[in-house]
Design a protein around this motif. Sequence first.
Motif, PDB file in Angstrom:
ATOM      1  N   ALA A   1       0.847  -1.191   0.000  1.00  0.00           N
ATOM      2  CA  ALA A   1       0.000   0.000   0.000  1.00  0.00           C
ATOM      3  C   ALA A   1       0.885   1.244   0.000  1.00  0.00           C
ATOM      4  CB  ALA A   1      -0.914  -0.018   1.217  1.00  0.00           C
ATOM      5  N   ALA A   2       0.295   2.374  -0.362  1.00  0.00           N
ATOM      6  CA  ALA A   2       1.065   3.615  -0.431  1.00  0.00           C
ATOM      7  C   ALA A   2       0.399   4.700   0.408  1.00  0.00           C
ATOM      8  CB  ALA A   2       1.168   4.090  -1.875  1.00  0.00           C
ATOM      9  N   ILE A   3       1.237   5.428   1.147  1.00  0.00           N
ATOM     10  CA  ILE A   3       0.796   6.590   1.901  1.00  0.00           C
ATOM     11  C   ILE A   3       1.749   7.717   1.551  1.00  0.00           C
ATOM     12  CG2 ILE A   3       2.197   6.091   3.950  1.00  0.00           C
ATOM     13  CD1 ILE A   3      -0.215   7.052   5.645  1.00  0.00           C
ATOM     14  N   GLY A   4       1.246   8.945   1.542  1.00  0.00           N
ATOM     15  CA  GLY A   4       2.118  10.069   1.227  1.00  0.00           C
ATOM     16  C   GLY A   4       1.389  11.382   1.264  1.00  0.00           C
ATOM     17  N   TYR A   5       2.049  12.402   0.714  1.00  0.00           N
ATOM     18  CA  TYR A   5       1.489  13.750   0.671  1.00  0.00           C
ATOM     19  C   TYR A   5       1.480  14.230  -0.769  1.00  0.00           C
ATOM     20  CZ  TYR A   5       0.607  18.648   1.535  1.00  0.00           C
ATOM     21  OH  TYR A   5       0.058  19.895   1.525  1.00  0.00           O
ATOM     22  N   ASP A   6       0.329  14.756  -1.204  1.00  0.00           N
ATOM     23  CA  ASP A   6       0.139  15.256  -2.562  1.00  0.00           C
ATOM     24  C   ASP A   6       0.092  16.787  -2.515  1.00  0.00           C
ATOM     25  OD1 ASP A   6      -0.823  16.068  -5.045  1.00  0.00           O
ATOM     26  OD2 ASP A   6      -2.165  14.367  -5.237  1.00  0.00           O
ATOM     27  N   PRO A   7       1.175  17.474  -2.912  1.00  0.00           N
ATOM     28  CA  PRO A   7       1.216  18.929  -2.805  1.00  0.00           C
ATOM     29  C   PRO A   7       0.139  19.682  -3.599  1.00  0.00           C
ATOM     30  CG  PRO A   7       3.429  18.073  -3.106  1.00  0.00           C
ATOM     31  CD  PRO A   7       2.472  16.930  -3.322  1.00  0.00           C
ATOM     32  N   PRO A   8      -0.155  19.333  -4.859  1.00  0.00           N
ATOM     33  CA  PRO A   8      -1.197  20.100  -5.550  1.00  0.00           C
ATOM     34  C   PRO A   8      -2.559  20.026  -4.859  1.00  0.00           C
ATOM     35  CG  PRO A   8       0.098  18.902  -7.148  1.00  0.00           C
ATOM     36  CD  PRO A   8       0.514  18.412  -5.776  1.00  0.00           C
ATOM     37  N   LEU A   9      -2.884  18.878  -4.286  1.00  0.00           N
ATOM     38  CA  LEU A   9      -4.156  18.742  -3.572  1.00  0.00           C
ATOM     39  C   LEU A   9      -4.040  19.122  -2.096  1.00  0.00           C
ATOM     40  CD1 LEU A   9      -5.675  15.455  -5.028  1.00  0.00           C
ATOM     41  CD2 LEU A   9      -6.351  17.815  -5.480  1.00  0.00           C
TER      42      LEU A   9
ATOM     43  N   THR B   1      -3.015  17.430   0.484  1.00  0.00           N
ATOM     44  CA  THR B   1      -3.625  16.407   1.324  1.00  0.00           C
ATOM     45  C   THR B   1      -2.718  15.191   1.461  1.00  0.00           C
ATOM     46  OG1 THR B   1      -5.619  15.068   1.675  1.00  0.00           O
ATOM     47  CG2 THR B   1      -4.847  15.249  -0.585  1.00  0.00           C
ATOM     48  N   LEU B   2      -2.868  14.504   2.574  1.00  0.00           N
ATOM     49  CA  LEU B   2      -2.276  13.187   2.723  1.00  0.00           C
ATOM     50  C   LEU B   2      -3.155  12.210   1.945  1.00  0.00           C
ATOM     51  CD1 LEU B   2      -1.609  13.397   6.543  1.00  0.00           C
ATOM     52  CD2 LEU B   2       0.140  13.310   4.769  1.00  0.00           C
ATOM     53  N   PHE B   3      -2.575  11.125   1.452  1.00  0.00           N
ATOM     54  CA  PHE B   3      -3.354  10.137   0.713  1.00  0.00           C
ATOM     55  C   PHE B   3      -2.978   8.732   1.148  1.00  0.00           C
ATOM     56  CE2 PHE B   3       0.470  10.590  -1.859  1.00  0.00           C
ATOM     57  CZ  PHE B   3       0.772   9.283  -2.189  1.00  0.00           C
ATOM     58  N   LEU B   4      -3.874   7.787   0.839  1.00  0.00           N
ATOM     59  CA  LEU B   4      -3.661   6.380   1.136  1.00  0.00           C
ATOM     60  C   LEU B   4      -4.275   5.566   0.008  1.00  0.00           C
ATOM     61  CD1 LEU B   4      -2.739   4.208   3.230  1.00  0.00           C
ATOM     62  CD2 LEU B   4      -5.056   4.338   4.171  1.00  0.00           C
ATOM     63  N   GLN B   5      -3.503   4.634  -0.545  1.00  0.00           N
ATOM     64  CA  GLN B   5      -3.981   3.751  -1.612  1.00  0.00           C
ATOM     65  C   GLN B   5      -3.632   2.319  -1.245  1.00  0.00           C
ATOM     66  OE1 GLN B   5      -1.661   5.286  -4.848  1.00  0.00           O
ATOM     67  NE2 GLN B   5      -3.219   6.766  -5.428  1.00  0.00           N
ATOM     68  N   ALA B   6      -4.626   1.411  -1.400  1.00  0.00           N
ATOM     69  CA  ALA B   6      -4.383   0.005  -1.056  1.00  0.00           C
ATOM     70  C   ALA B   6      -5.334  -0.908  -1.798  1.00  0.00           C
ATOM     71  CB  ALA B   6      -4.541  -0.196   0.451  1.00  0.00           C
ATOM     72  N   PHE B   7      -4.945  -2.159  -1.909  1.00  0.00           N
ATOM     73  CA  PHE B   7      -5.724  -3.235  -2.491  1.00  0.00           C
ATOM     74  C   PHE B   7      -6.118  -2.988  -3.952  1.00  0.00           C
ATOM     75  CE2 PHE B   7      -6.408  -3.531   2.097  1.00  0.00           C
ATOM     76  CZ  PHE B   7      -6.011  -4.834   2.326  1.00  0.00           C
ATOM     77  N   PRO B   8      -5.121  -2.886  -4.846  1.00  0.00           N
ATOM     78  CA  PRO B   8      -5.463  -2.790  -6.272  1.00  0.00           C
ATOM     79  C   PRO B   8      -5.993  -4.130  -6.771  1.00  0.00           C
ATOM     80  CG  PRO B   8      -3.099  -2.978  -6.012  1.00  0.00           C
ATOM     81  CD  PRO B   8      -3.682  -2.870  -4.620  1.00  0.00           C
ATOM     82  N   ASP B   9      -6.844  -4.063  -7.807  1.00  0.00           N
ATOM     83  CA  ASP B   9      -7.320  -5.327  -8.380  1.00  0.00           C
ATOM     84  C   ASP B   9      -6.239  -5.901  -9.291  1.00  0.00           C
ATOM     85  OD1 ASP B   9      -7.381  -3.978 -10.815  1.00  0.00           O
ATOM     86  OD2 ASP B   9      -9.541  -4.065 -11.029  1.00  0.00           O
ATOM     87  N   GLY B  10      -6.504  -7.031  -9.892  1.00  0.00           N
ATOM     88  CA  GLY B  10      -5.510  -7.726 -10.719  1.00  0.00           C
ATOM     89  C   GLY B  10      -4.994  -6.907 -11.883  1.00  0.00           C
ATOM     90  N   THR B  11      -5.809  -6.006 -12.425  1.00  0.00           N
ATOM     91  CA  THR B  11      -5.386  -5.193 -13.565  1.00  0.00           C
ATOM     92  C   THR B  11      -4.666  -3.930 -13.125  1.00  0.00           C
ATOM     93  OG1 THR B  11      -7.428  -3.891 -13.665  1.00  0.00           O
ATOM     94  CG2 THR B  11      -7.381  -5.985 -14.895  1.00  0.00           C
TER      95      THR B  11
END
Length: 109
Positions: free
Chosen positions: A19-27, A29-39
């Motif tokens: 999973a990925a966590i970080g900071y997006d300067p243009p927005l 905001t902090l963000f969190l991304q996890a559990f992508p599907d097979g594609t």
Amino acid sequence: MSRYAITVTGSDGRFDPDAAIGYDPPLRTLFLQAFPDGTGDDIALWLGTSDRQFETINALHTAAQSRGFDFMPLPHDIAAQLPEDLAQEASGPPHDGPLAELLRRLQSK
């Protein structure tokens, strides 16, 4: 933009060690991304897609928990670095270029 690999767990017992966590300067905001599907086209958890949506780790954590996910405790180095990323961007000039304006316009619709 900062981006760090962490492990996110789901209330259903699944876990995503990439999973990925970080900071997006243009927005701004902090963000969190996890559990992508097979594609890789769909992500089960994607938080931090709106302007100033999550300005603290606690707010991001609460949102993840409300959706049945958890990422705490964060590794010590990442827990220390995320607030620094946020502070560094906050002290810099605002992101008021065309992309930032387009994102704000799309979000207001």
